[in-house]
Design a protein around this motif. Structure first.
Motif, mmCIF file in Angstrom:
data_model
loop_
_atom_site.group_PDB
_atom_site.id
_atom_site.type_symbol
_atom_site.label_atom_id
_atom_site.label_comp_id
_atom_site.label_asym_id
_atom_site.label_seq_id
_atom_site.Cartn_x
_atom_site.Cartn_y
_atom_site.Cartn_z
ATOM 1 N N MET A 1 46.317 50.065 55.211
ATOM 2 C CA MET A 1 45.397 48.953 55.368
ATOM 3 C C MET A 1 46.166 47.801 54.365
ATOM 4 N N LEU A 2 46.135 46.777 54.902
ATOM 5 C CA LEU A 2 46.796 45.329 54.011
ATOM 6 C C LEU A 2 45.491 44.726 53.956
ATOM 7 N N ASP A 3 45.030 44.425 52.514
ATOM 8 C CA ASP A 3 44.109 43.525 52.251
ATOM 9 C C ASP A 3 44.781 42.262 51.635
ATOM 10 N N GLU A 4 44.626 41.192 52.388
ATOM 11 C CA GLU A 4 45.456 39.956 52.073
ATOM 12 C C GLU A 4 44.614 39.285 50.971
ATOM 13 N N GLY A 5 43.419 39.625 50.668
ATOM 14 C CA GLY A 5 42.423 38.818 49.837
ATOM 15 C C GLY A 5 42.585 39.385 48.451
ATOM 16 N N LEU A 6 43.252 40.578 48.260
ATOM 17 C CA LEU A 6 43.319 41.061 46.863
ATOM 18 C C LEU A 6 44.775 41.144 46.223
ATOM 19 N N SER A 7 44.631 41.267 44.957
ATOM 20 C CA SER A 7 46.118 41.298 44.120
ATOM 21 C C SER A 7 46.136 42.453 43.313
ATOM 22 N N ALA A 8 47.360 42.788 42.756
ATOM 23 C CA ALA A 8 47.583 43.689 41.605
ATOM 24 C C ALA A 8 46.798 43.738 40.660
ATOM 25 N N GLY A 9 46.159 44.737 40.109
ATOM 26 C CA GLY A 9 45.391 44.838 39.149
ATOM 27 C C GLY A 9 43.863 44.603 39.438
ATOM 28 N N HIS A 10 43.443 44.168 40.725
ATOM 29 C CA HIS A 10 42.073 44.103 40.895
ATOM 30 C C HIS A 10 41.425 45.347 41.637
ATOM 31 N N ARG A 11 40.466 45.878 41.481
ATOM 32 C CA ARG A 11 39.924 47.379 42.059
ATOM 33 C C ARG A 11 39.543 46.857 43.384
ATOM 34 N N HIS A 12 39.732 47.673 43.992
ATOM 35 C CA HIS A 12 39.192 47.771 45.571
ATOM 36 C C HIS A 12 38.021 48.681 45.647
ATOM 37 N N GLU A 13 37.056 48.157 45.624
ATOM 38 C CA GLU A 13 35.773 48.948 45.407
ATOM 39 C C GLU A 13 35.360 49.967 46.520
ATOM 40 N N ILE A 14 35.430 49.560 47.753
ATOM 41 C CA ILE A 14 35.263 50.740 48.676
ATOM 42 C C ILE A 14 36.250 51.913 48.554
ATOM 43 N N PHE A 15 37.614 51.747 48.482
ATOM 44 C CA PHE A 15 38.622 52.825 47.986
ATOM 45 C C PHE A 15 38.446 53.322 46.933
ATOM 46 N N ALA A 16 37.829 52.604 45.812
ATOM 47 C CA ALA A 16 38.023 53.289 44.345
ATOM 48 C C ALA A 16 39.330 53.294 43.888
ATOM 49 N N ALA A 17 40.158 52.162 44.125
ATOM 50 C CA ALA A 17 41.389 52.307 43.394
ATOM 51 C C ALA A 17 41.819 50.991 43.115
ATOM 52 N N THR A 18 42.798 50.844 42.257
ATOM 53 C CA THR A 18 43.293 49.635 41.704
ATOM 54 C C THR A 18 44.827 49.574 41.783
ATOM 55 N N PRO A 19 45.410 49.033 42.698
ATOM 56 C CA PRO A 19 46.759 48.438 42.931
ATOM 57 C C PRO A 19 47.413 48.232 41.801
ATOM 58 N N VAL A 20 48.606 48.554 41.501
ATOM 59 C CA VAL A 20 49.630 48.204 40.539
ATOM 60 C C VAL A 20 50.439 47.108 40.778
ATOM 61 N N HIS A 21 51.076 47.051 42.199
ATOM 62 C CA HIS A 21 52.000 46.153 42.764
ATOM 63 C C HIS A 21 51.036 45.391 43.891
ATOM 64 N N ASP A 22 51.682 44.504 44.149
ATOM 65 C CA ASP A 22 51.141 43.689 45.515
ATOM 66 C C ASP A 22 52.404 43.143 46.094
ATOM 67 N N LEU A 23 52.165 42.563 47.191
ATOM 68 C CA LEU A 23 53.381 41.952 48.173
ATOM 69 C C LEU A 23 53.889 40.678 47.221
ATOM 70 N N ASP A 24 53.751 40.298 46.430
ATOM 71 C CA ASP A 24 54.332 39.058 45.539
ATOM 72 C C ASP A 24 55.283 39.727 44.772
ATOM 73 N N ASP A 25 55.133 41.003 44.365
ATOM 74 C CA ASP A 25 56.089 41.764 43.441
ATOM 75 C C ASP A 25 57.147 42.032 44.457
ATOM 76 N N VAL A 26 56.811 42.556 45.825
ATOM 77 C CA VAL A 26 58.057 42.770 46.732
ATOM 78 C C VAL A 26 58.587 41.564 47.080
#
Length: 284
Positions: A70-95
């Motif tokens: 799943m790609l959530d284009e509305g979130l950025s690294a460091g922001h918690r995804h509440e449904i998945f209970a996970a906080t991404p360290v990197h995002d597509l900007d980093d790529v």
């Protein structure tokens, strides 16, 4: 398995020859591991609720043993995804900026859905910037081939101003909360994405009972058939608890795979090259 797409300015498309329906379907089955099942959700308002719905769909598919990205284009690294209970360290900007490759931007979640988030810092579309985005599209195309289902939470307005990965999807769920202009907004989303090639649209309603949802669907279907010569389908309405209709997962898995290996990725690539937008590749 056929070789992965090679890095180039355009993803190579392998189009099936014109055959009888059963022959073409047989070829599609042979290439099933190479075809990407790409599904976007665009919202007629309510990005957050739409993203939550798509996350629940992703979790349901993963619970059935499907490999889901799943790609959530509305979130950025460091922001918690509440449904998945996970906080991404990197995002597509980093790529895009070469900090990590796309595989390191993946966040594993407790429900066995792999999550990538968009980011959204503004980067000028210089020639180098365009080439970097082309590289990202090719990388995402290769990554998507490793999954049974790829879900894109695209939100609403951003797809009108930048090349969201929603443009690469064969199927689009149009999420329709109950408000006075929902028919107009739903038709606008369908018209916008339909201009970039044939795809299927599926309407999902919220805040309406089944009778109201069917009435709204008929209005959207009528104008879509009259002006675009296409007929969307109706996924029904959310329950009072905001849950997806029981048969949505089965419907999603029954949607036909794209007819050719590149799917709609060329439409995304063409939009990037043609638009030359000075906005971010991903929103917010």
């Amino acid at each position: 398995m056929l070789p992965q797409a090679t890095p180039s300015s355009m993803i190579p498309g392998i189009i099936l020859p014109s055959l009888e329906a059963d022959q073409a379907e047989g070829l599609r089955r042979l290439f099933v591991e190479d075809v990407r099942r790409m599904i976007a959700l665009v919202s007629c308002g309510g990005l957050q609720q739409g993203g939550a719905l798509l996350a629940h769909l992703a979790a349901s598919l993963a619970g059935m043993g499907r490999r889901v990205l799943m790609l959530d284009e509305g979130l950025s690294a460091g922001h918690r995804h509440e449904i998945f209970a996970a906080t991404p360290v990197h995002d597509l900007d980093d790529v895009l900026q070469g900090v990590v490759d796309i595989n390191r931007a993946i966040t594993a979640t407790p429900c066995h859905v792999d999550l990538i988030v968009g980011g959204g810092r503004v980067l000028a579309l210089t020639r180098t910037g365009v080439e970097v985005r082309i590289g990202l599209i090719n990388a995402f195309h290769r990554l998507a081939g490793q999954y049974d289902v790829v879900l894109i939470n695209a939100g609403s307005d951003p797809i009108q101003t930048r090349p969201s990965f929603a443009w690469a999807c064969q199927d689009v769920i149009v999420f329709c909360p109950n408000h006075p202009d929902v028919v107009t907004h739903a038709y606008s989303q369908i018209k916008l994405l339909h201009q970039a090639g044939e795809r299927r649209f599926h309407l999902l309603f919220s805040g309406s009972d089944d009778v109201q949802a069917q009435a709204l669907f008929r209005r959207v279907a009528t104008v879509s058939r009259r002006h675009l010569q296409l007929m969307p389908t109706c996924l029904g309405a959310l329950s009072m608890l905001g849950r997806l209709p029981d048969d949505v997962v089965d419907q999603v898995l029954a949607w036909p795979l794209p007819a050719h290996l590149a799917g709609h990725f060329p439409a995304l690539m063409q939009r990037l090259l043609r638009g030359n937008h000075a906005r971010a590749f991903v929103p917010h």
